[in-house]
Design a protein around this motif. Structure first.
Motif, PDB file in Angstrom:
ATOM      1  N   MET A 170       0.813  -1.188   0.000  1.00  0.00           N
ATOM      2  CA  MET A 170       0.000   0.000   0.000  1.00  0.00           C
ATOM      3  C   MET A 170       0.867   1.266   0.000  1.00  0.00           C
ATOM      4  SD  MET A 170      -3.245   0.952   1.947  1.00  0.00           S
ATOM      5  CE  MET A 170      -3.773   2.575   2.234  1.00  0.00           C
ATOM      6  N   ILE A 171       1.921   1.294   0.787  1.00  0.00           N
ATOM      7  CA  ILE A 171       2.813   2.456   0.840  1.00  0.00           C
ATOM      8  C   ILE A 171       3.542   2.609  -0.489  1.00  0.00           C
ATOM      9  CG2 ILE A 171       4.893   3.360   1.937  1.00  0.00           C
ATOM     10  CD1 ILE A 171       3.859   2.335   4.552  1.00  0.00           C
ATOM     11  N   ARG A 172       3.874   1.486  -1.098  1.00  0.00           N
ATOM     12  CA  ARG A 172       4.553   1.535  -2.384  1.00  0.00           C
ATOM     13  C   ARG A 172       3.650   2.177  -3.442  1.00  0.00           C
ATOM     14  NH1 ARG A 172       7.674  -3.558  -4.941  1.00  0.00           N
ATOM     15  NH2 ARG A 172       9.537  -2.307  -5.217  1.00  0.00           N
ATOM     16  N   GLY A 173       2.377   1.842  -3.450  1.00  0.00           N
ATOM     17  CA  GLY A 173       1.422   2.430  -4.393  1.00  0.00           C
ATOM     18  C   GLY A 173       1.244   3.926  -4.157  1.00  0.00           C
ATOM     19  N   LEU A 174       1.178   4.332  -2.880  1.00  0.00           N
ATOM     20  CA  LEU A 174       1.043   5.745  -2.538  1.00  0.00           C
ATOM     21  C   LEU A 174       2.285   6.533  -2.959  1.00  0.00           C
ATOM     22  CD1 LEU A 174      -0.817   7.775  -1.172  1.00  0.00           C
ATOM     23  CD2 LEU A 174       0.326   7.266   0.973  1.00  0.00           C
ATOM     24  N   LEU A 175       3.439   5.928  -2.753  1.00  0.00           N
ATOM     25  CA  LEU A 175       4.684   6.570  -3.174  1.00  0.00           C
ATOM     26  C   LEU A 175       4.736   6.721  -4.700  1.00  0.00           C
ATOM     27  CD1 LEU A 175       7.397   7.681  -2.216  1.00  0.00           C
ATOM     28  CD2 LEU A 175       8.320   5.381  -2.439  1.00  0.00           C
ATOM     29  N   ASN A 176       4.230   5.746  -5.426  1.00  0.00           N
ATOM     30  CA  ASN A 176       4.196   5.792  -6.888  1.00  0.00           C
ATOM     31  C   ASN A 176       3.271   6.926  -7.365  1.00  0.00           C
ATOM     32  OD1 ASN A 176       4.630   5.139  -9.530  1.00  0.00           O
ATOM     33  ND2 ASN A 176       3.347   3.314  -9.522  1.00  0.00           N
ATOM     34  N   VAL A 177       2.114   7.067  -6.745  1.00  0.00           N
ATOM     35  CA  VAL A 177       1.181   8.137  -7.102  1.00  0.00           C
ATOM     36  C   VAL A 177       1.784   9.508  -6.784  1.00  0.00           C
ATOM     37  CG1 VAL A 177      -1.052   9.168  -6.525  1.00  0.00           C
ATOM     38  CG2 VAL A 177      -0.893   6.717  -6.914  1.00  0.00           C
ATOM     39  N   ALA A 178       2.415   9.642  -5.631  1.00  0.00           N
ATOM     40  CA  ALA A 178       3.019  10.912  -5.227  1.00  0.00           C
ATOM     41  C   ALA A 178       4.155  11.307  -6.174  1.00  0.00           C
ATOM     42  CB  ALA A 178       3.516  10.825  -3.787  1.00  0.00           C
ATOM     43  N   SER A 179       4.983  10.360  -6.555  1.00  0.00           N
ATOM     44  CA  SER A 179       6.090  10.679  -7.469  1.00  0.00           C
ATOM     45  C   SER A 179       5.568  11.037  -8.856  1.00  0.00           C
ATOM     46  CB  SER A 179       7.095   9.528  -7.532  1.00  0.00           C
ATOM     47  OG  SER A 179       6.503   8.386  -8.128  1.00  0.00           O
ATOM     48  N   SER A 180       4.504  10.397  -9.291  1.00  0.00           N
ATOM     49  CA  SER A 180       3.903  10.735 -10.589  1.00  0.00           C
ATOM     50  C   SER A 180       3.311  12.142 -10.559  1.00  0.00           C
ATOM     51  CB  SER A 180       2.809   9.721 -10.958  1.00  0.00           C
ATOM     52  OG  SER A 180       3.362   8.441 -11.118  1.00  0.00           O
TER      53      SER A 180
END
Length: 140
Positions: free
Chosen positions: A1-11
């Motif tokens: 879940m944190i990995r997905g949130l980090l991916n959205v934030a970086s995008s």
């Protein structure tokens, strides 16, 4: 879940940086001068009729033998500028109050219609500005 949130934030950060880069690249006005200085992209506006017209981007070709410039412009807003204009001189300071100190202005009138005058604004350090200064009519 944190990995997905980090991916959205970086995008989102990447898209924000792209938007900033596009805004920053468009905030200035376009200026271009050919290597020989005879052609350039500059700003021009109609003057002499008492109305404060906006600056429009035009393409300019200097014709030193005629002490004139040939103007082309895109779209319907550029229609009044198209044609050949004779160089008159440097416009009065009251007509160019919104021009920066790093820019040079020239007064022109349309060939065949001395009542239609305009002001050309160009970067003062450009080769085209130097050529236009040399083409100005001499006052005796």
């Amino acid at each position: 879940m944190i990995r997905g949130l980090l991916n959205v934030a970086s995008s989102a950060l990447f898209i924000a940086l792209l938007c900033f880069a596009m805004w920053w690249s468009r905030k200035g006005e376009r200026q271009w001068t050919s290597t020989d200085g005879m052609r350039c992209i500059c700003q021009m506006r109609i003057s002499g009729d008492g109305i404060d017209h906006p600056w429009r981007e035009v393409r300019l070709l200097i014709i030193p033998s005629l002490r004139a410039v040939a103007i082309t412009a895109k779209g319907h807003r550029g229609k009044p500028f198209r044609g050949t204009w004779n160089l008159l001189g440097i416009p009065h300071a009251s007509l160019i109050s919104d021009v920066g100190s790093d820019q040079q202005t020239f007064a022109v009138h349309k060939q065949g219609d001395t009542e239609q005058t305009a002001i050309v604004r160009i970067h003062a350090a450009s080769t085209s500005a130097a050529i236009m200064r040399n083409c100005l009519p001499e006052i005796s």
